[in-house]
Design an enzyme around this catalytic site. Structure first.
Site, PDB file in Angstrom:
ATOM      1  N   GLU A 112      40.377 -60.240 -12.754  1.00 29.67           N
ATOM      2  CA  GLU A 112      40.253 -59.744 -11.380  1.00 29.67           C
ATOM      3  C   GLU A 112      38.826 -59.288 -11.117  1.00 29.67           C
ATOM      4  O   GLU A 112      38.031 -59.057 -12.034  1.00 29.67           O
ATOM      5  CB  GLU A 112      41.238 -58.609 -11.123  1.00 29.67           C
ATOM      6  CG  GLU A 112      40.933 -57.312 -11.852  1.00 29.67           C
ATOM      7  CD  GLU A 112      41.554 -56.104 -11.149  1.00 29.67           C
ATOM      8  OE1 GLU A 112      41.193 -55.859  -9.984  1.00 29.67           O
ATOM      9  OE2 GLU A 112      42.383 -55.418 -11.779  1.00 29.67           O
ATOM     10  N   HIS A 147      45.480 -57.513  -9.015  1.00 26.24           N
ATOM     11  CA  HIS A 147      44.845 -56.215  -8.783  1.00 26.24           C
ATOM     12  C   HIS A 147      45.920 -55.159  -8.493  1.00 26.24           C
ATOM     13  O   HIS A 147      46.858 -55.394  -7.744  1.00 26.24           O
ATOM     14  CB  HIS A 147      43.885 -56.347  -7.610  1.00 26.24           C
ATOM     15  CG  HIS A 147      43.158 -55.090  -7.265  1.00 26.24           C
ATOM     16  ND1 HIS A 147      42.348 -54.429  -8.163  1.00 26.24           N
ATOM     17  CD2 HIS A 147      43.119 -54.356  -6.112  1.00 26.24           C
ATOM     18  CE1 HIS A 147      41.833 -53.352  -7.581  1.00 26.24           C
ATOM     19  NE2 HIS A 147      42.286 -53.287  -6.349  1.00 26.24           N
ATOM     20  N   SER A 183      42.765 -48.494  -7.821  1.00 25.66           N
ATOM     21  CA  SER A 183      41.636 -49.078  -7.106  1.00 25.66           C
ATOM     22  C   SER A 183      40.657 -47.976  -6.701  1.00 25.66           C
ATOM     23  O   SER A 183      40.178 -47.238  -7.555  1.00 25.66           O
ATOM     24  CB  SER A 183      42.140 -49.886  -5.908  1.00 25.66           C
ATOM     25  OG  SER A 183      41.137 -50.744  -5.426  1.00 25.66           O
TER      26      SER A 183
END
Length: 438
Positions: A372, A402, A278
């Site tokens: 996502e 995710h 991320s």
């Protein structure tokens, strides 16, 4: 006459100015639900009313409490932090359309005609969203239940505690893990060794996720342990400084110092793989650009899972997919991303690597979940890197969540780490000793 139990009393949960608006929405939905032609009993209709309204009002109330807390900060340092966040939000959401559209743009007349499963709750995911497999649904539910209303109401303080709580409770570090606190050029990190490593094994320098605001080296230890096992060498997970207290360039500065510190221990750059998930994936990519610009010896590659590469949130799919993904959605990414870049330009490549010149970067291994919110961040960066001649591997996995690699019970997590293991070993010794700006 039977006594009916009112399952939920919305009027007892009102908060500040939104109370009047929410009461009007409640009244409309209650009337429509009771008047609708149906074979359902009164009790069943009241339960439907609860399903329609409770997730939304909980979300509104928690958000309102967070904003009131933010607006009434008294400590000078927290006022500085708050104002910096608002400067950032003014750059990417000047009219607060992203942040508060779920309140001001909501039409309960239309919502009352939709299925209750379409209601978006505090996790910013539709209540009825379901994954195809039990294991992916399990991961989805973990993300969905990460933050309680109280966590959200406390702002980034509560969300930070909740994020670590989720990771540490669901993914504790095995007792026999060899872990050592280290300092890399003044930056704190944790070193994990999952196996006996040879002198030429890959070494992973990892950056945790959390949109630059959440997460810690400690809560990423279980994943770092699996990264170490996959690579067959040590993994260093870095405690870089977090926003909003430490905005850009604090995270990049810490990442670059950690890389310098790792090289200073005697680890050759040709064995180092930058890793992140991320925002940590975006940071790993930004670090690769910074290493190139500084003329430092290049790492062997970058492994970025579901990377956050465009903090402008400008791709249309970010908005279109919000509501499908409980871990990353436009509302929270706007608030957290703005907390990081604050008064700085969000298109700076060290903030949003997608806007950088990627030519001459080391090999990239990118992985992302199909559908996502951040899928386009990974796919657009992969396209740009390939166009710039960068050795790029992209994996898009279906029916997943995710940062799926955080979930050790997911087959795609095991498969992707196995691919990373093969990919990293193939590239040991292949990266050039230094990179120069194109």
């Amino acid at each position: 006459m039977a006594t009916l139990r009112m399952p939920w009393c919305p009027s007892s949960r009102r908060f500040l100015a939104q109370g009047a608006c929410q009461s009007i929405e409640d009244a409309w939905t209650l009337a429509v639900t009771l008047a609708r032609q149906s074979n359902a009993s009164i009790a069943e209709r009241l339960l439907e009313y609860e399903r329609r309204r409770q997730p939304r009002t909980t979300r509104v109330q928690a958000g309102a409490r967070a904003i009131v807390k933010m607006a009434h900060e008294a400590d000078p340092e927290r006022v500085r932090v708050r104002n910096g966040r608002w400067k950032g939000m003014a750059r990417i959401d000047p009219l607060a359309e992203t942040s508060w559209a779920f309140v001001w743009g909501h039409d309960e007349r239309l919502a009352a005609q939709q299925a209750p499963d379409e209601v978006v709750g505090i996790a910013n995911a539709r209540e009825g969203k379901r994954m195809q497999r039990p294991e992916s649904q399990r991961a989805f539910n973990i993300w969905k239940n990460t933050f309680t209303p109280e966590d959200v109401a406390r702002g980034h303080d509560g969300m930070r505690e909740a994020y670590d709580r989720m990771l540490l409770s669901h993914f504790p570090v095995p007792r026999d893990v060899s872990m050592e606190k280290v300092e890399l050029h003044g930056v704190q990190a944790l070193r994990v060794d999952a196996a006996e490593a040879s002198t030429d094994s890959p070494v992973v320098l990892h950056f945790h996720g959390g949109a630059y605001v959440l997460g810690s080296a400690r809560s990423s230890l279980e994943y770092a342990h699996r990264l170490s096992a996959a690579a067959g060498g040590a993994c260093y997970t870095v405690d870089y400084r977090l926003a909003p207290e430490h905005p850009y360039p604090a995270a990049v500065d810490d990442a670059l110092d950690a890389y310098r510190g790792l090289l200073a221990t005697g680890v050759p750059s040709r064995q180092v793989f930058l890793s992140g998930e991320s925002s940590g994936g975006g940071l790993a990519l930004a670090l690769a650009i910074a290493i190139r610009s500084a003329g430092l010896p290049a790492p062997a590659g970058v492994f970025a899972v579901c990377p956050f590469t465009d903090l402008t949130l400008s791709d249309p799919t970010v908005q279109a997919r919000s509501g499908d993904d409980p871990a990353a959605h436009r509302d929270s990414l706007c608030l957290l991303g703005a907390s990081y870049f604050q008064g700085h330009e969000p298109t700076d490549p060290l903030v949003s690597p997608l806007y950088g010149d990627l030519r001459g970067l080391p090999p990239l291994f990118l992985a992302v979940a199909q559908g996502e919110v951040l899928q386009s961040d990974a796919t657009r960066l992969a396209d740009k890197a390939r166009a710039g001649g960068v050795d790029t591997t992209l994996r898009v996995v279906e029916d997943s969540v995710h940062v799926f690699t955080l979930f050790p019970f997911l087959p795609e997590a095991r498969r992707t780490l196995a691919e990373f293991a093969d990919w990293s070993r193939e590239r040991i010794g292949c990266a050039p000793q230094s990179l120069t700006p194109a």
